[in-house]
Design an enzyme around this catalytic site. Structure first.
Site, short mmCIF file in Angstrom:
data_model
loop_
_atom_site.label_atom_id
_atom_site.label_comp_id
_atom_site.label_asym_id
_atom_site.label_seq_id
_atom_site.Cartn_x
_atom_site.Cartn_y
_atom_site.Cartn_z
N ASP A 81 26.67 50.64 41.44
CA ASP A 81 26.78 51.71 40.45
C ASP A 81 25.67 51.61 39.42
OD1 ASP A 81 28.95 52.85 41.60
OD2 ASP A 81 30.43 51.83 40.33
N SER A 126 30.99 63.60 46.43
CA SER A 126 31.30 62.32 45.79
C SER A 126 31.73 62.62 44.35
CB SER A 126 30.04 61.48 45.82
OG SER A 126 30.31 60.23 45.32
N GLU A 158 44.91 61.22 38.73
CA GLU A 158 45.41 60.55 39.94
C GLU A 158 44.83 59.14 40.01
OE1 GLU A 158 43.89 62.85 43.22
OE2 GLU A 158 44.44 64.73 42.26
N LYS A 160 42.63 56.31 41.55
CA LYS A 160 41.48 56.31 42.46
C LYS A 160 41.70 55.19 43.46
CE LYS A 160 36.50 56.68 42.74
NZ LYS A 160 36.35 55.87 43.91
N ASP A 162 41.26 52.70 46.49
CA ASP A 162 40.06 52.02 46.97
C ASP A 162 40.13 51.85 48.48
OD1 ASP A 162 37.65 50.93 46.72
OD2 ASP A 162 38.28 49.05 45.79
N GLU A 220 42.69 59.39 51.43
CA GLU A 220 42.12 58.05 51.48
C GLU A 220 42.95 57.18 52.41
OE1 GLU A 220 39.46 57.85 49.66
OE2 GLU A 220 39.09 55.77 49.09
N TYR A 272 44.73 63.60 48.79
CA TYR A 272 44.48 63.92 47.39
C TYR A 272 43.84 65.29 47.21
CZ TYR A 272 40.08 61.73 48.77
OH TYR A 272 38.93 61.38 49.43
N LYS A 336 40.82 65.69 37.47
CA LYS A 336 40.39 66.94 38.09
C LYS A 336 40.86 68.13 37.26
CE LYS A 336 40.81 64.81 42.60
NZ LYS A 336 41.65 64.62 43.78
N LYS A 360 36.44 54.84 35.86
CA LYS A 360 36.64 53.56 36.54
C LYS A 360 37.25 52.48 35.64
CE LYS A 360 34.33 53.64 40.58
NZ LYS A 360 33.24 52.95 40.91
N CYS A 454 37.61 9.07 45.02
CA CYS A 454 38.10 10.03 44.01
C CYS A 454 37.16 10.03 42.80
CB CYS A 454 39.51 9.64 43.58
SG CYS A 454 40.09 10.60 42.17
N CYS A 457 39.47 8.45 39.67
CA CYS A 457 39.94 7.06 39.60
C CYS A 457 39.20 6.14 40.57
CB CYS A 457 41.45 6.98 39.85
SG CYS A 457 41.89 7.29 41.57
N CYS A 470 43.17 12.14 47.22
CA CYS A 470 42.99 10.83 46.58
C CYS A 470 44.30 10.06 46.75
CB CYS A 470 42.68 11.03 45.10
SG CYS A 470 43.11 9.62 44.07
N CYS A 475 46.21 7.40 39.62
CA CYS A 475 45.09 8.31 39.30
C CYS A 475 45.47 9.18 38.09
CB CYS A 475 44.77 9.19 40.50
SG CYS A 475 43.46 10.37 40.16
S1 IVH Z 1 38.67 63.50 45.07
C1 IVH Z 1 35.31 66.25 45.07
N1 IVH Z 1 40.68 61.93 44.55
O1 IVH Z 1 36.64 58.36 45.75
C2 IVH Z 1 36.39 65.29 44.99
N2 IVH Z 1 38.78 60.98 45.60
O2 IVH Z 1 33.89 58.57 44.71
C3 IVH Z 1 36.24 64.19 45.95
N3 IVH Z 1 38.98 58.61 46.08
O3 IVH Z 1 35.13 59.88 48.50
C4 IVH Z 1 37.23 63.21 46.02
N4 IVH Z 1 41.02 58.34 45.31
O4 IVH Z 1 37.09 58.29 48.90
C5 IVH Z 1 39.45 62.02 45.07
N5 IVH Z 1 42.55 60.66 44.04
C6 IVH Z 1 41.33 60.75 44.56
C7 IVH Z 1 40.67 59.63 45.12
C8 IVH Z 1 39.38 59.80 45.61
C9 IVH Z 1 39.98 57.75 45.89
C10 IVH Z 1 37.69 58.26 46.68
C11 IVH Z 1 37.29 59.14 47.82
C12 IVH Z 1 35.99 59.74 47.45
C13 IVH Z 1 35.50 58.77 46.43
C14 IVH Z 1 34.55 59.47 45.50
#
Ligand code: IVH
Length: 709
Positions: A81, A126, A158, A160, A162, A220, A272, A336, A360, A454, A457, A470, A475
Site C-alpha cells: 500500500d 478496486s 461493511e 472488509k 480478507d 469474497e 457484498y 459505500k 483500513k 542451557c 544454568c 534443559c 534452573c
Molecule cells: S466492494 C467497487 N465490499 O476488497 C467495490 N469489497 O480492495 C468493490 N472486499 O476486490 C468491492 N470485503 O476483494 C467490497 N464488503 C466488501 C469487501 C470487499 C472485502 C475486497 C474485495 C475487493 C477488495 C478491494
C-alpha cells in the site's frame, strides 16, 4: 511557493540538501535567481523523480506478479500500500509523469494461463484506501462536493473481508460462470471450484421473490481462522508447505486446477454487491444486501446502514474491537454510498469507484529484519528460539520480538540471522515469523543452531522430538517460568505479582517454589529495592485473595506438562477432589474423554514426585482452598433441533446458531424427523407451510427469545 513545498517535502531530502548547499555556497557561483541554474535544477529533479516513479512501477508490477500470479507475496500488504500510495501521490503531483502503463491505471495483474479467461461485463474495480479518520472524513467531503450537496449522505458500512474477490453469474437463477477478479476486466474461469463451496447456491432460491433474468453477484471467498489452522496442521503432517495466512489459503484453494482438491478446502463466501443485473432494479445498496440472501446468497451479518459519517466512525470502532473475536480475518471496513443513483453520478476514477472507500485497520502482518536469535528457557525447561527484530508496528502494537517456536520451525522456514522476514500478530498471540524473504538476502546471513548447554544454568540440553529441553533441576529460568505461570491471570491470578518482581524474588532467594509465595512477609517485600509499603501490602492482599480458587484453575496453575487450561478443566470435572489425584492411575485418567497416554503419564508422574507433593502440602497449610466444580448443567435446549426461516429482527443467522449450540441444541436447514421447532422471522417463505404440513411446532421470534432466556 512551489519551490517552498519542494524544499520542505520529505520525499525529496537529497535534493533539499543539494539546494541548501548550493544556496550557502560561499563563492556564490550558483545564484538561486539565475535562470540557467533554475532550469538545470528542475531537470535534475524531474530526472530523479522519473527514475523513482519508474522504480516504483517496476517494484509494484513485480509484487503484483508475486501476489496475484504466484500467490507468494514478498512484502506485507502495508508495504505494498505504501508503494502504491507513493506512486499515486507522485503521479498526482506531476501529471507529466503519468503513463497508461502505470499500475495505478489498472486493477490487478494478469490471470494464470491455465484457466479459461472470463471477461467481466462490468469491470471489477478496486477500492481507494483510507488509513485514518481524517482520510475517511475527506472521502465524505469529496462525495458531498462532487454531488454539490451539503446534506448528509447515507452510507452502508461493511466488514472488509480478507479473502479473494469472485463474481458469480446466474442466468435465470442457475450458476453459469464463476470467476476471479483477475485484472478487473478479465478473470479466470473457476466455476468448477466455486461449485464446491457449500455456502454458495448453485441455483438461486426462488421461493420468496422471483429471480432476475441475469445476475452478477460479487463477493469474497474466505477461510475461517480455525479452519485455516486445521488445514495447515494437516499439511504439516503430510509434509506439504504451509499457507502463510487464510487469504493465501483461500486464493490457493480456489485456483486449484483439480476441483477435488478445492472440495477438501473449507472455503466460504460472503456476497457484498452485484455487477450487472437484468430484470430487476435496485434503489439502494442496502436493498441489494437485503435481497441477495433471499436468493440464497449469503451476506455478512455485520453490515450496517449509517445516516451520518460519524455513525461510520462508531461502526469502525465497533468492528475494530470485534475484529479479534470474529472467526475470520477482516482488514478494515468498506464504506459505500447507499443510493444507487448517487453511485452512478459519482462514477469512478482510475481504478476505483468514487462512491466507496476501504477504511483500513492497522495491518497484522509486517516486514522487518532479524537482528539476532536468542534462546528463552520456559517453565518446563523447553528452549524457545526468539527472533530479536528491528522494532515495527503490527496491528497497532510495536513489536521487536517474535517466536520461532523450535529448531524444526527454523529449519522449515530457513530463517537466518540478518534475514528480512514477514511477521504476524493474531489477537493477543505472541508475534511469529511466517515467511523469509529469501530474495532480500545479501549472503551475510547466519544460520542458527540450538545450544547444547542451557544458556541460563549451564545444564545439559536434551532433544525430545522437536523440543530441546534443559534438564537442570535448579534452573532459575524454569523456576521463574513456573512462578510466572502460577501467578498469571488465567491461573491463580495474583494481581501485581509481575514478571520483574518474580525475577527479583527468585534472584534474592526468597522464592524457591510456588508455595513460598504464600509465606512471604511484608517486611521481606519492603526490603526489596523500589518497593514502597503500600505496594508491598497490595501484593500481600493479592496473594491472600488468590487462596480460594476453582480446582481447574489450580491444576492449570501447577504447570503439569501437557496440561493446558481445557485439560485442567476436564480433569477437575471428572475428579472434583484434589486428594484423588495422588491415587489416580494412568488407566483411570485415560477414561476421561480427550485424555491420552501422554497427558495421563505426565499427571501421574507429577503427583508422584516428592517435591511436588510437599509443595502442594505447604500450599494447603498456607490456606489455599479449592472450590469443587459444579457438574455443568446442560442448556435448556439440550437435544432439541431448530430450523429457522425468514429474517429474525434482533439476531443474525450465525449468532442464533451459536446461541442454540451453546445451550445444547442443534440447528438444521431442512426438515427431517429430528426437527422439533421452526422459528419464524419476517417473510418466512415456503418452509412455514412445510412445517405446518409436517405438524412441527412453530415459534415466533418472541417465543423463541423467551425459550432461551
Ligand atoms: S466492494 C467497487 N465490499 O476488497 C467495490 N469489497 O480492495 C468493490 N472486499 O476486490 C468491492 N470485503 O476483494 C467490497 N464488503 C466488501 C469487501 C470487499 C472485502 C475486497 C474485495 C475487493 C477488495 C478491494
Amino acid at each position: 511557493m512551489m519551490w517552498k513545498s519542494f524544499l520542505c517535502s520529505p520525499t525529496r531530502k537529497p535534493f533539499r540538501r543539494v539546494c541548501i548547499w548550493l544556496f550557502m555556497e560561499p563563492a556564490g557561483l550558483f545564484n538561486l535567481t539565475c535562470p540557467f541554474f533554475l532550469s538545470k535544477m528542475k531537470m535534475m529533479v524531474t530526472d530523479s523523480l522519473k527514475k523513482r516513479v519508474e522504480k516504483l512501477r517496476e517494484e509494484i508490477e513485480y509484487h503484483n506478479y508475486r501476489y496475484y500470479v504466484l500467490d507468494q507475496p514478498e512484502i506485507s500488504d502495508a508495504q505494498y500500500d505504501r508503494l502504491m500510495r507513493e506512486l499515486e501521490k507522485l503521479e498526482a503531483e506531476y501529471p507529466e509523469l503519468r503513463s497508461p502503463n502505470s499500475p495505478t491505471q489498472r486493477v490487478g495483474a494478469p490471470p494464470l494461463e491455465e484457466f479459461d479467461i472470463v471477461r467481466h461485463t462490468l469491470p471489477m474495480l478496486s477500492l481507494a484506501n483510507a488509513f485514518d479518520e481524517n482520510e475517511a472524513r475527506d472521502f465524505d467531503k469529496r462525495v458531498k462536493k462532487f454531488l454539490g450537496s451539503s446534506e448528509d449522505v447515507v452510507y452502508v458500512a461493511e466488514p472488509k473481508l480478507d479473502g479473494l474477490a469472485v463474481e458469480l453469474v446466474y442466468e435465470r437463477g442457475h450458476l453459469t460462470v464463476g470467476s476471479t477478479r483477475g485484472d478487473g476486466v478479465n478473470g479466470e474461469n473457476i466455476t468448477q471450484n466455486l461449485r464446491t463451496i457449500k455456502t454458495l447456491p448453485l441455483q438461486l432460491v426462488r421461493k420468496e421473490i422471483p429471480v432476475p433474468e441475469q445476475l452478477e453477484a460479487r463477493g469474497e471467498v474466505i477461510i475461517q481462522l480455525e479452519k485455516f489452522k486445521e488445514l495447515n496442521r494437516r499439511r504439516e503432517e503430510m509434509g506439504e508447505p504451509l499457507f502463510a495466512n487464510p487469504r493465501n489459503a483461500a486464493a490457493g484453494s480456489i485456483r486449484q486446477l483439480d476441483p477435488k482438491v478445492t472440495r477438501e478446502r473449507p472455503l466460504e463466501i460472503y456476497c457484498y454487491g452485484i455487477g450487472g443485473v437484468a430484470g430487476r432494479t435496485f434503489k439502494t445498496h442496502w436493498e441489494i444486501l437485503q435481497t441477495l440472501p433471499k436468493w440464497g446468497l449469503r451476506t455478512n451479518p455485520h453490515i450496517q446502514r449509517c445516516h451520518h459519517i460519524d455513525e461510520v466512525f462508531d461502526y469502525y470502532q465497533e468492528m475494530k474491537e470485534k475484529r479479534e473475536s470474529l472467526p475470520y480475518e477482516i482488514d478494515g471496513i468498506v464504506i459505500k454510498v447507499d443510493r444507487i443513483d448517487l453511485q452512478t453520478r459519482l462514477g469512478e476514477i482510475s481504478r476505483s469507484p468514487r462512491w466507496a472507500l476501504a477504511f483500513k485497520f492497522e495491518p497484522k502482518q509486517e516486514t522487518t529484519k532479524i537482528l539476532d536469535i536468542i534462546v528463552q528457557v520456559g517453565r518446563t525447561g523447553a528452549l524457545t528460539p526468539v527472533a530479536v527484530m528491528e522494532p515495527v508496528r503490527v496491528g497497532g502494537v510495536e513489536v521487536s520480538r517474535a517466536t520461532l517456536h523450535n529448531q524444526d520451525e527454523i529449519d522449515r522456514l530457513d530463517v537466518r540471522m540478518g534475514d528480512t522476514v514477514i511477521i504476524q500478530r493474531a489477537g493477543d498471540v505472541i508475534p511469529e515469523v511466517v515467511q523469509v524473504i529469501a530474495s532480500k538476502r545479501k549472503g551475510m546471513e547466519k544460520k542458527f543452531r540450538m545450544p547444547s548447554k542451557c544458556p541460563v544454568c549451564g545444564a545439559e540440553v536434551v532433544k525430545e522430538e522437536v523440543i530441546y529441553r534443559c534438564i537442570g533441576l535448579d534452573c532459575p529460568a524454569q523456576l521463574k517460568g513456573r512462578i510466572k505461570h502460577f501467578a498469571s491471570k488465567r491461573a491463580m491470578d495474583i494481581d501485581g505479582l509481575g514478571v520483574k518482581l518474580i525475577d527479583r524474588l527468585v534472584d534474592k532467594g526468597l522464592v524457591k517454589d510456588v508455595a513460598d509465595l504464600y509465606y512471604i512477609k511484608k517486611e521481606e517485600l519492603i526490603a526489596l529495592e523500589r518497593m514502597a509499603e503500600k505496594s508491598a501490602q497490595n501484593i500481600i492482599d493479592a496473594v491472600e485473595k488468590s487462596k480460594t480458587k476453582p480446582l481447574g484453575k489450580f491444576l492449570f496453575a501447577l504447570g503439569i506438562l501437557h496440561v493446558g487450561e481445557t485439560t485442567a478443566e476436564d480433569l477437575a470435572r471428572h475428579f472434583p477432589r484434589l486428594d484423588e489425584f495422588f491415587r489416580l492411575s494412568e488407566e483411570d485418567l485415560m477414561r476421561v474423554e480427550g485424555i491420552g497416554p501422554e497427558v495421563s503419564a505426565s499427571v501421574v508422574q507429577f503427583f508422584k514426585d516428592k517435591k511436588n507433593r510437599e509443595s502442594i502440602e505447604r500450599l494447603k497449610k498456607a490456606g489455599v482452598k479449592l472450590i469443587e466444580p459444579k457438574v455443568k448443567e446442560k442448556g435448556n435446549l439440550a437435544g432439541k433441533t431448530f430450523v429457522f426461516t425468514g429474517a429474525l429482527k434482533d439476531i443474525g443467522r450465525d449468532e442464533v446458531r451459536n446461541l442454540v449450540e451453546s445451550l445444547g441444541g442443534t440447528t438444521a436447514s431442512s426438515f427431517s424427523k429430528k426437527v422439533d421447532f421452526v422459528v419464524v422471522g419476517e417473510d418466512p417463505g415456503a418452509k412455514l407451510d412445510k412445517a405446518r404440513e409436517l405438524g412441527i411446532r412453530i415459534l415466533t421470534e418472541e417465543e423463541f427469545k423467551k425459550m432461551v432466556q
